[in-house]
Enzyme design. Structure first.
Site, PDB file in Angstrom:
ATOM      1  N   GLY A  67       0.820  -1.198   0.000  1.00 19.56           N
ATOM      2  CA  GLY A  67       0.000   0.000   0.000  1.00 19.56           C
ATOM      3  C   GLY A  67       0.853   1.246   0.000  1.00 19.56           C
ATOM      4  N   GLU A 120      -1.948   3.217   6.226  1.00 14.15           N
ATOM      5  CA  GLU A 120      -1.939   4.173   5.110  1.00 14.15           C
ATOM      6  C   GLU A 120      -2.803   5.398   5.403  1.00 14.15           C
ATOM      7  OE1 GLU A 120       0.249   3.909   3.009  1.00 14.15           O
ATOM      8  OE2 GLU A 120       0.799   1.794   3.195  1.00 14.15           O
ATOM      9  N   HIS A 123      -0.852   7.817   7.284  1.00 13.22           N
ATOM     10  CA  HIS A 123      -0.092   8.698   6.385  1.00 13.22           C
ATOM     11  C   HIS A 123      -0.990   9.791   5.810  1.00 13.22           C
ATOM     12  CE1 HIS A 123       3.620   6.533   6.498  1.00 13.22           C
ATOM     13  NE2 HIS A 123       3.186   5.455   5.849  1.00 13.22           N
ATOM     14  N   HIS A 129       6.454   7.258   9.232  1.00 12.81           N
ATOM     15  CA  HIS A 129       6.881   6.001   9.848  1.00 12.81           C
ATOM     16  C   HIS A 129       7.578   6.283  11.169  1.00 12.81           C
ATOM     17  CE1 HIS A 129       6.839   4.345   5.537  1.00 12.81           C
ATOM     18  NE2 HIS A 129       5.840   3.775   6.183  1.00 12.81           N
ATOM     19  N   TRP A 131      10.168   5.125  12.481  1.00 11.67           N
ATOM     20  CA  TRP A 131      11.632   5.238  12.424  1.00 11.67           C
ATOM     21  C   TRP A 131      12.089   6.452  11.614  1.00 11.67           C
ATOM     22  CZ3 TRP A 131       8.709   1.834   9.684  1.00 11.67           C
ATOM     23  CH2 TRP A 131       8.864   1.803   8.300  1.00 11.67           C
ATOM     24  N   VAL A 141       7.117  13.322  15.963  1.00  9.54           N
ATOM     25  CA  VAL A 141       6.185  13.088  17.064  1.00  9.54           C
ATOM     26  C   VAL A 141       7.000  12.888  18.330  1.00  9.54           C
ATOM     27  CG1 VAL A 141       4.424  11.542  17.993  1.00  9.54           C
ATOM     28  CG2 VAL A 141       4.420  12.101  15.566  1.00  9.54           C
ATOM     29  N   ASP A 181      -0.156  -7.426  11.258  1.00  4.48           N
ATOM     30  CA  ASP A 181      -1.391  -6.833  11.774  1.00  4.48           C
ATOM     31  C   ASP A 181      -1.661  -7.233  13.221  1.00  4.48           C
ATOM     32  OD1 ASP A 181      -1.653  -5.763   9.282  1.00  4.48           O
ATOM     33  OD2 ASP A 181      -3.685  -6.520   8.929  1.00  4.48           O
TER      34      ASP A 181
END
Length: 877
Positions: A67, A120, A123, A129, A131, A141, A181
């Site tokens: 994705g 997604e 995003h 991400h 990292w 963050v 997941d």
């Protein structure tokens, strides 16, 4: 964090009709990649101001993607300042095997809980991400730990990362990691805060909060709306042009009359009252009085429904629409554009507002040449297209009309997806589907230079492909046309175009592009001269003449006929010139006629070429130190009469140097070519050489080692191809001169591909960038494949070896030059066990298996010239 955002499937589509929020569209491909991003989304796009588009499709296995999403644009949130501005690609794409949850969907087991969509959409609302897409980089963050990289699968907890005392462990449970997941379960409070700022402030995010899509439609009476403006579009060069709109009955009853007014640059025109009869959810087209659209002008065209069924329209929100129309400049043919700057009248279309077509220095025949380029090297927004569009023009002779341009491109190793399309657009439309696709090349089809890990900038004329030729015979007369160069990023490497030429006159132009034989250095005394011509004419060429000059002597003109060279086609031909001189030779070829006429573009009719005849030979193994005059000579050569490798004193005594620091010509190549080498009796071979280099700025020299197995007829074996940054990490703004051994690197090449061959040549070739000096020394060929051969301070060494058994004896040599060495092995009883002459010994290692001999003392006697030595060796079992 508690993410208080609720999603529902759309209840109202962009036309105001009821919907489930799900559309099913038959695609134009079986699988999709990032490079197809625009194409995929254009098939089923809803306006991103009001809808979160999620495209569920089959992402190519080769892409490795499950994705991807388009980040929002925001000046208030760090890390989003350079997001795409393109509204037509805004949304999320997810592979169908990783979308949703439930066993009935046969999903990938690790992605079967719907977390791919969660990731997604994170995003989509501004999360990066965890990292930070770098080792221990920031994700902007505050309450997520630093991570060295992504986390895969379902690891045990805790997972240490980045050695930050306050937060030493990964937060691999975060939705913005790459875990399975089943191991994802949280956003942090600050991630929640970041998404909250985005959804309340970012374009195409804040408007979702008031989207009409969330509310089921409630039809009202007499609701006529403008669905779209058909013409004019944002650009148009039809003159005059008939404006048209599509109107739609959004209401609950039939509509049989209306009044619509068009406004031009603030001035209302006379209202029109079209004859209509529309049932609910039915549409029709309404035309208005034709308007003049002068080239180079800009006009604001607005439409408004002022009456429906004889009264006030039932809903005013869909009654207006407007478009700002820009009319391109029109020019007469021919268009000849060398791109000394971004020319007036040309237009750059940059949908995402990021990297786009730019004008930079791109050496060609001149080191200061400029061209237009797409910086695909830094363009991470894969699949996005940027347009470079000509002024408008028309032609009266389509059969003669032709587009030509120069191209330069190199790939980043292993990366694909860069693409260039060329369209002819009628009426200056921006709808590519209405245009004529003239040219479509990607990746290897575009390549004009060797792949490189550095940002590609052509260094010379040789790295361009001259005159890509496209017939424009399909253009109609009486129509204004534009040519659009559409570059699409695959995040590989840079693409350049230059010297655009659009002409509708009859042109006779046959160019000599290259001489392919003889090579720069070969053994051929009377080779055929093979050359390539390219037909840049507006018609086929069936006959041409060539004048050849050899070493200043003009030879009889040669006529070529009985063949047809199509428009844009390249073909090879050859001439026999006779015997060449040993040493350098100059060959000049000139086209004097094409199709019985003088060539119309004489600037590309002549090529001057240098070739060297050298039949010197040498043996392997060999050592070339450049210190001893008696060493077999290596030929220094350049394709042009310019400075090449020169001998210079370094910390290694004498070395050879290409002085890239002072040689400004970016086209120059310096060749250092071996004599003809005999590998016919060699089973294994390895080549070592020392190189020293320091980068100066962004200009980096390139070093290649090529081999020929046919005495130099062709150099088609690539043994080594690297730029200076690949084999040296030194930098210097001053002229580079190595002072210590640590400033040299030793390189190894396996020569297995050359063993068994008799007429081998090696060529060390440096391509100049006017960066810094590049030094070579200690070229050495061993008759084995050992990557770490023994290197002796003395002339020879005798020692035990365990290569096969404890009885192996090894004898290694390091002689200053090749010698015939006599080896005798005696037992203590005086019996001769071995009596051999070791011919042409230099740096070899010989192995002797004496396991079948009796245990005891043996004498190894060596004779090198007049020097005799003897060594006692014990053979045990």
């Amino acid at each position: 964090g508690s993410i208080d955002i609720e999603f529902i499937l759309a209840a109202q589509d962009p036309d105001g009709a009821s919907t489930t929020g799900i559309t099913r569209t038959t695609g134009t491909r079986s699988t999709w990649e990032l490079a197809n991003n625009n194409e995929l989304k254009s098939l089923s796009y809803w306006p991103a101001e009001n809808y979160l588009n999620i495209w569920v499709t089959d992402l190519s296995n080769s892409s490795g993607l499950i994705g991807y999403a388009q980040l929002p644009l925001s000046s208030q949130v760090s890390g989003l300042e350079n997001s795409s501005q393109d509204r037509l690609t805004d949304g999320v794409v997810i592979d169908y095997l990783s979308f949703g949850k439930g066993s009935q969907f046969n999903l990938r087991s690790q992605y079967n809980l719907g977390r791919s969509a969660t990731h997604e959409v994170g995003h989509f609302f501004g999360l990066r991400h965890v990292w930070g897409d770098g080792s221990c980089a920031t994700d902007y963050v505050d309450d997520t730990p630093f991570q060295a990289g992504e986390t895969m699968n379902c690891p045990a907890n805790p997972q240490a990362s980045c050695d930050v005392p306050a937060r030493p462990n990964k937060m691999f449970q975060d939705y913005m990691d790459y875990t399975d997941d089943a191991c994802m379960n949280l956003f942090t409070k600050n991630q929640d805060d970041r998404m909250d700022i985005v959804i309340n402030n970012s374009p195409r995010r804040a408007s979702l909060l008031t989207s009409i899509g969330a509310t089921a439609p409630t039809p009202v009476a007499n609701d006529l709306g403008i669905r779209q403006i058909i013409s004019p579009t944002a650009t148009s060069c039809l003159n005059p042009l008939t404006p048209q709109i599509e109107i739609w009955n959004y209401g609950s009853n039939n509509i049989t009359s209306c009044q619509i007014v068009m406004t031009v640059n603030g001035t209302p025109q006379s209202p029109v009252s079209p004859s209509i009869s529309l049932t609910p959810a039915q549409s029709t087209t309404v035309s208005f009085t034709a308007l003049p659209f002068a080239p180079g002008s800009s006009q604001l065209i607005s439409f408004q429904i002022i009456q429906t069924n004889g009264g006030t329209d039932g809903r005013s929100s869909n009654n207006t629409a407007s478009v700002q129309v820009n009319v391109p400049t029109k020019v007469a043919l021919p268009i000849l554009e060398p791109f000394n700057s971004i020319p007036a009248g040309w237009r750059v279309i940059n949908p995402d507002g990021l990297i786009t077509w730019a004008n930079i220095t791109a050496p060609d025949l001149s080191p200061t040449n400029t061209a237009m380029y797409m910086n695909f090297y830094d363009y991470e927004d894969e699949g996005t297209s940027d347009w470079l569009v000509t002024p408008s023009f028309s032609t009266t002779v389509p059969v003669n009309t032709q587009l030509r341009f120069d191209l330069a491109y190199a790939q980043f190793p292993g990366e694909t997806g860069d693409n260039l399309k060329v369209y002819a657009l009628p009426g200056c439309t921006t709808d590519l589907s209405a245009g004529i696709l003239l040219y479509n090349k990607s990746d290897a089809e575009l390549v004009t230079a060797a792949s490189t890990q550095s940002p590609f900038i052509p260094s010379s004329n040789s790295q361009w492909r001259k005159s890509e030729v496209i017939s424009l015979s399909g253009l109609t007369t009486g129509t204004n046309w534009q040519i659009a160069f559409v570059g699409s990023s695959g995040w590989s490497n840079n693409l350049f175009i230059d010297n655009v030429n659009i002409n509708d006159q009859l042109i006779t132009d046959l160019a000599i592009t290259t001489i392919t034989r003889p090579a720069l250095v070969s053994c051929e005394l009377a080779p055929p001269i093979q050359f390539v011509v390219k037909n840049l004419s507006t018609t086929s060429v069936t006959k041409f003449k060539v004048q050849a000059t050899l070493n200043g002597i003009a030879l009889p003109v040669t006529t070529f006929q009985g063949t047809s060279i199509a428009i844009g086609e390249e073909k090879s031909f050859q001439i026999t010139l006779g015997t060449l001189n040993t040493g350098p030779n100059e060959i000049i070829l000139t086209i004097t006629e094409a199709n019985g006429l003088p060539d119309g573009v004489p600037s590309n009719n002549t090529i001057t070429y240098r070739t060297y005849v050298d039949r010197s030979t040498d043996l392997v193994p060999l050592r070339k130190t450049f210190d001893v005059a008696a060493e077999a000579p290596w030929l220094v050569a350049t394709p042009a009469n310019s400075q090449s490798w020169t001998s210079v004193t370094t910390n290694k005594k004498q070395s050879v140097v290409h002085k890239g620091f002072s040689i400004t010509d970016p086209q120059q190549e310096s060749w250092l070519v071996s004599p003809v080498l005999d590998f016919s009796k060699t089973l294994k071979a390895g080549l070592f050489f020392d190189v020293s280099y320091a980068r100066r700025g962004s200009a980096v020299e390139r070093l290649r080692v090529l081999a020929s197995a046919n005495c130099g007829v062709t150099y088609d074996v690539v043994l080594f191809d690297q730029v200076g940054t690949d084999f040296s990490q030194f930098t210097s703004t001053a002229e580079w001169i190595p002072a210590t051994n640590s400033q040299w690197s030793n390189q190894y090449i396996d020569l297995a591909s050359l063993t068994g061959k008799k007429n081998v040549r090696l060529a060390f070739i440096v391509s100049n960038k006017n960066g810094n000096n590049l030094y070579l020394d200690n070229i050495e060929i061993y008759n084995d494949g050992d990557t770490q051969p023994i290197r002796l301070p003395q002339t020879y060494q005798l020692y035990y070896s365990t290569r096969n058994s404890n009885s192996d004896i090894a004898l290694s040599f390091n002689l200053p030059e090749r010698k015939n060495v006599r080896l005798q092995v005696y037992s203590m009883l005086g019996q001769i066990v071995i009596d051999n002459v070791l011919p042409n010994t230099l740096n070899q290692t010989y192995y002797f298996d004496l396991g079948l001999q009796s245990q005891g003392i043996y004498i190894f006697r060596l004779q090198i010239d007049e020097q005799v030595t003897a060594t006692k060796v014990f053979i045990g079992h």
